[in-house]
Design a protein around this motif. Sequence first.
Motif, PDB file in Angstrom:
ATOM      1  N   ALA A   1       0.848  -1.188   0.000  1.00 27.29           N
ATOM      2  CA  ALA A   1       0.000   0.000   0.000  1.00 27.29           C
ATOM      3  C   ALA A   1       0.884   1.238   0.000  1.00 27.29           C
ATOM      4  N   TYR A   2       0.495   2.227  -0.817  1.00 31.05           N
ATOM      5  CA  TYR A   2       1.235   3.487  -0.863  1.00 31.05           C
ATOM      6  C   TYR A   2       0.246   4.627  -1.063  1.00 31.05           C
ATOM      7  N   VAL A   3       0.359   5.653  -0.218  1.00 30.82           N
ATOM      8  CA  VAL A   3      -0.521   6.819  -0.302  1.00 30.82           C
ATOM      9  C   VAL A   3       0.333   8.074  -0.220  1.00 30.82           C
ATOM     10  N   LYS A   4       0.114   8.998  -1.140  1.00 28.86           N
ATOM     11  CA  LYS A   4       0.832  10.273  -1.127  1.00 28.86           C
ATOM     12  C   LYS A   4      -0.157  11.382  -1.427  1.00 28.86           C
ATOM     13  N   THR A   5      -0.194  12.407  -0.576  1.00 30.66           N
ATOM     14  CA  THR A   5      -1.049  13.565  -0.803  1.00 30.66           C
ATOM     15  C   THR A   5      -0.196  14.818  -0.778  1.00 30.66           C
ATOM     16  N   SER A   6      -0.674  15.865  -1.449  1.00 34.82           N
ATOM     17  CA  SER A   6       0.035  17.149  -1.462  1.00 34.82           C
ATOM     18  C   SER A   6      -0.995  18.260  -1.418  1.00 34.82           C
ATOM     19  N   GLY A   7      -0.522  19.490  -1.229  1.00 39.52           N
ATOM     20  CA  GLY A   7      -1.427  20.626  -1.091  1.00 39.52           C
ATOM     21  C   GLY A   7      -1.368  21.170   0.314  1.00 39.52           C
ATOM     22  N   ASN A   8      -2.545  21.376   0.912  1.00 37.35           N
ATOM     23  CA  ASN A   8      -2.567  21.900   2.275  1.00 37.35           C
ATOM     24  C   ASN A   8      -1.936  20.929   3.266  1.00 37.35           C
ATOM     25  N   THR A   9      -2.101  19.631   3.011  1.00 38.44           N
ATOM     26  CA  THR A   9      -1.493  18.602   3.856  1.00 38.44           C
ATOM     27  C   THR A   9      -0.665  17.676   2.985  1.00 38.44           C
ATOM     28  N   GLN A  10       0.579  17.446   3.358  1.00 39.75           N
ATOM     29  CA  GLN A  10       1.468  16.557   2.623  1.00 39.75           C
ATOM     30  C   GLN A  10       1.718  15.304   3.444  1.00 39.75           C
ATOM     31  N   THR A  11       1.314  14.180   2.906  1.00 39.19           N
ATOM     32  CA  THR A  11       1.540  12.913   3.600  1.00 39.19           C
ATOM     33  C   THR A  11       2.196  11.929   2.643  1.00 39.19           C
ATOM     34  N   ASP A  12       2.932  11.013   3.212  1.00 44.05           N
ATOM     35  CA  ASP A  12       3.615   9.973   2.453  1.00 44.05           C
ATOM     36  C   ASP A  12       3.575   8.705   3.296  1.00 44.05           C
ATOM     37  N   THR A  13       2.779   7.727   2.870  1.00 43.42           N
ATOM     38  CA  THR A  13       2.582   6.506   3.659  1.00 43.42           C
ATOM     39  C   THR A  13       2.918   5.286   2.819  1.00 43.42           C
ATOM     40  N   MET A  14       3.735   4.393   3.372  1.00 44.85           N
ATOM     41  CA  MET A  14       4.061   3.127   2.723  1.00 44.85           C
ATOM     42  C   MET A  14       3.819   1.999   3.720  1.00 44.85           C
ATOM     43  N   ALA A  15       3.206   0.934   3.258  1.00 47.13           N
ATOM     44  CA  ALA A  15       2.950  -0.220   4.122  1.00 47.13           C
ATOM     45  C   ALA A  15       3.103  -1.495   3.313  1.00 47.13           C
ATOM     46  N   SER A  16       3.536  -2.538   3.962  1.00 43.79           N
ATOM     47  CA  SER A  16       3.633  -3.845   3.317  1.00 43.79           C
ATOM     48  C   SER A  16       3.359  -4.927   4.345  1.00 43.79           C
ATOM     49  N   LYS A  17       2.960  -6.075   3.816  1.00 38.26           N
ATOM     50  CA  LYS A  17       2.659  -7.210   4.684  1.00 38.26           C
ATOM     51  C   LYS A  17       2.876  -8.486   3.882  1.00 38.26           C
ATOM     52  N   PHE A  18       3.397  -9.517   4.552  1.00 37.49           N
ATOM     53  CA  PHE A  18       3.469 -10.815   3.873  1.00 37.49           C
ATOM     54  C   PHE A  18       3.190 -11.941   4.862  1.00 37.49           C
ATOM     55  N   ASN A  19       2.593 -13.011   4.329  1.00 39.31           N
ATOM     56  CA  ASN A  19       2.389 -14.251   5.065  1.00 39.31           C
ATOM     57  C   ASN A  19       2.954 -15.377   4.220  1.00 39.31           C
TER      58      ASN A  19
END
Length: 238
Positions: free
Chosen positions: A30-48
């Motif tokens: 999973a990867y989420v990136k936002t820009s503008g008034n709020t800047q976020t950068d999120t990366m997530a991973s999972k394995f089984n």
Amino acid sequence: MFRYIYLILLVLTFTVFSEEKKWEVHIEFAYVKTSGNTQTDTMASKFNADYELDKNRFYLKGETLYKKDDGKESANKVITDGRWERVIHDDLFGFLNIRYEMDKFSGYEYRISGGPGVGYDIIERDDMNLKSLISVINYYDRFVDGERKSDSYSSSKVELYFDWDIREDLKYRFDINYIVSLRDNQNYFLNGETGFEIKLNSVLSMGVSYKVNYQNKPPDPDIKRTDTTLLTSVIFDF
């Protein structure tokens, strides 16, 4: 980024060296990136990675979460978890578990835990599985800040895992665990995760999950007791 490379290489190792193809591998990104008034950068991973024989079953799990808000790191978590199960009789089994986790924004430089337990397959069908486990876990915690640098103690742990193939292309899963220190019953943790997966083809799926982690006595009073994570992921199954 190194943690992502590590997880990918680990999963590929299972896939390549399992000649009989009995390993079942599940990977989420999973990867989420936002820009503008709020800047976020999120990366997530999972394995089984699961490997099951008649009497012995092996499970390996990994999870990472990294997040920046307005250029400032706000989450950095790595978890690896391994479990060996040995069938005792019918649906009853014993197991050994070992776990490593790092979550500095929850107050821990790292936590190492492991111990024995017993479990029971309450429901075991092609389309539905429900499994319960209870164990005694020994913990060693290394704290990021605070008066204490580290702590070691024993805890009891109760877990419940459920997955259900609602349709051929739709799956629901849920798991929850409760951990309480045998030395201080106010030092307890409650963790739960639920999610749906929609299969697009034999390998690729899309998933959405919601996770809650609660600790009743954080290492630092300024740390919030509850963390929640909502993710939409791309999933690969081999």
